[in-house]
Scaffold this active site. Structure first.
Site, mmCIF file in Angstrom:
data_model
loop_
_atom_site.group_PDB
_atom_site.id
_atom_site.type_symbol
_atom_site.label_atom_id
_atom_site.label_comp_id
_atom_site.label_asym_id
_atom_site.label_seq_id
_atom_site.Cartn_x
_atom_site.Cartn_y
_atom_site.Cartn_z
ATOM 1 N N LYS A 14 0.831 -1.216 0.000
ATOM 2 C CA LYS A 14 0.000 0.000 0.000
ATOM 3 C C LYS A 14 0.861 1.261 0.000
ATOM 4 O O LYS A 14 0.613 2.192 -0.746
ATOM 5 C CB LYS A 14 -0.938 0.007 1.224
ATOM 6 C CG LYS A 14 -1.948 -1.104 1.233
ATOM 7 C CD LYS A 14 -2.913 -1.005 2.402
ATOM 8 C CE LYS A 14 -2.263 -1.140 3.769
ATOM 9 N NZ LYS A 14 -1.694 -2.461 4.033
ATOM 10 N N ARG A 88 -9.704 1.346 9.562
ATOM 11 C CA ARG A 88 -9.321 -0.033 9.881
ATOM 12 C C ARG A 88 -10.510 -0.835 10.396
ATOM 13 O O ARG A 88 -10.419 -2.055 10.515
ATOM 14 C CB ARG A 88 -8.225 -0.045 10.959
ATOM 15 C CG ARG A 88 -6.865 0.355 10.454
ATOM 16 C CD ARG A 88 -5.844 0.293 11.574
ATOM 17 N NE ARG A 88 -4.610 0.964 11.214
ATOM 18 C CZ ARG A 88 -3.535 0.355 10.738
ATOM 19 N NH1 ARG A 88 -3.545 -0.940 10.533
ATOM 20 N NH2 ARG A 88 -2.447 1.039 10.450
ATOM 21 N N ARG A 127 12.357 -10.211 2.074
ATOM 22 C CA ARG A 127 12.795 -8.812 2.107
ATOM 23 C C ARG A 127 13.727 -8.579 3.305
ATOM 24 O O ARG A 127 14.743 -7.911 3.197
ATOM 25 C CB ARG A 127 11.549 -7.915 2.218
ATOM 26 C CG ARG A 127 11.808 -6.442 2.052
ATOM 27 C CD ARG A 127 10.515 -5.661 1.971
ATOM 28 N NE ARG A 127 9.847 -5.556 3.260
ATOM 29 C CZ ARG A 127 8.642 -5.042 3.439
ATOM 30 N NH1 ARG A 127 7.953 -4.614 2.399
ATOM 31 N NH2 ARG A 127 8.096 -4.970 4.625
ATOM 32 N N ARG A 139 13.129 -4.120 9.819
ATOM 33 C CA ARG A 139 12.050 -3.827 10.772
ATOM 34 C C ARG A 139 11.929 -4.990 11.753
ATOM 35 O O ARG A 139 11.966 -6.154 11.353
ATOM 36 C CB ARG A 139 10.727 -3.678 10.025
ATOM 37 C CG ARG A 139 10.523 -2.316 9.435
ATOM 38 C CD ARG A 139 9.253 -2.213 8.653
ATOM 39 N NE ARG A 139 8.063 -2.641 9.403
ATOM 40 C CZ ARG A 139 6.828 -2.358 9.035
ATOM 41 N NH1 ARG A 139 6.609 -1.662 7.945
ATOM 42 N NH2 ARG A 139 5.802 -2.765 9.729
ATOM 43 N N ARG A 150 0.013 -9.836 12.630
ATOM 44 C CA ARG A 150 -0.549 -8.638 12.002
ATOM 45 C C ARG A 150 -1.645 -9.013 11.005
ATOM 46 O O ARG A 150 -2.641 -8.307 10.876
ATOM 47 C CB ARG A 150 0.563 -7.838 11.301
ATOM 48 C CG ARG A 150 1.408 -7.036 12.309
ATOM 49 C CD ARG A 150 2.796 -6.706 11.804
ATOM 50 N NE ARG A 150 2.818 -5.901 10.595
ATOM 51 C CZ ARG A 150 3.839 -5.885 9.733
ATOM 52 N NH1 ARG A 150 4.905 -6.619 9.933
ATOM 53 N NH2 ARG A 150 3.797 -5.113 8.673
#
Length: 198
Positions: A14, A88, A127, A139, A150
Site C-alpha cells: 500500500k 481499519r 525482504r 524492521r 498482524r
C-alpha cells in the site's frame, strides 16, 4: 481531484503504491501513523492530546484520528487524498463517510490489493533476509510470526471493510502480487479519470 482508500493486509504494498500516486497525481497520502507522529510534535491542542495518549502507551481514539483527518481535509488537498491505513474498522468507515459528507468531499474508489497470505509471508521474510545480507536495517516485525499476528489483526478488524465497500459499490480489486509497475498500472486502470479542467 480523486479521493481513494487503499486496502490490503500488511506487506501488500500500500505504501509503495500510495507514493507512486502522490508522484503521478499530486495526491496527498494520509497515513495515520505519519499523521500521529506529526501531530505529536506539532504543539497544537490536538497534537498535545495525541502526545499524552501515546505517552501513556494507549491507542489513539477514533475521535482523535478523525479530528486529524478533518484538519487535513480542510487544508490544501492537491490532487485528492489517499487514505492509507485508515479506516481499519467498520466504525471508522462510518465516521470517515460522515466526515467526507461534512467537508463536501466524495470517496471515489476503495482499492483492495489482493494478495495470497503464504506468498506475502515469503515476500516479507525474503525482504528481511535481503536487507540483512546487504547490512541494511530490518524492521523488528519483519518476520513470519509477527506478520502472521498482524495478518490475524487485519482479518479480524479490517477485512470486513471489503464487504462494506463492495455493498456500497465503491470496491475495486487489483492483484497486489504483481511487479510494482504492473500493480500501479492496474490501479491506474480502476481510478476514476479526473474531469478535464476548462
Amino acid at each position: 481531484m480523486i479521493n481513494i482508500i487503499l486496502l490490503g493486509p500488511p506487506g501488500a504494498g500500500k505504501g509503495t503504491q500510495a507514493q507512486r500516486l502522490v508522484e503521478a497525481h499530486g495526491m496527498v497520502q494520509l497515513s495515520t501513523g505519519d499523521m500521529l507522529r506529526e501531530a505529536k510534535d506539532s504543539g497544537t491542542e490536538m497534537g498535545n492530546r495525541v502526545a499524552e495518549v501515546m505517552a501513556r502507551g494507549e491507542l489513539v481514539t477514533d475521535e482523535i484520528v478523525i479530528g486529524l483527518i478533518e484538519e487535513k481535509l480542510t487544508g490544501d488537498n492537491g490532487g485528492g487524498f489517499i487514505f492509507d491505513g485508515f479506516p481499519r474498522t467498520l466504525a471508522q468507515a462510518d465516521a470517515l463517510g460522515a466526515l467526507m459528507a461534512k467537508t463536501g468531499k466524495t470517496l471515489d474508489a476503495v482499492i483492495e490489493l489482493q494478495v495470497d497470505d503464504a506468498v506475502l509471508v515469503d515476500r516479507i521474510v525474503g525482504r528481511a533476509e535481503q536487507a540483512r545480507a546487504a547490512g541494511q536495517p530490518v524492521r523488528a516485525d519483519d518476520n513470519a510470526e509477527s506478520l502472521k499476528q498482524r495478518l490475524m489483526e487485519y482479518y479480524k478488524k479490517t477485512s470486513p471493510l471489503i464487504g462494506y465497500y463492495y455493498a456500497k459499490g465503491d470496491l475495486r480489486s487489483v492483484n497486489g502480487l504483481g511487479e510494482i509497475e504492473a500493480v500501479a498500472a492496474e490501479i491506474a486502470a480502476v481510478l476514476p479519470q479526473p474531469e478535464p479542467t476548462s
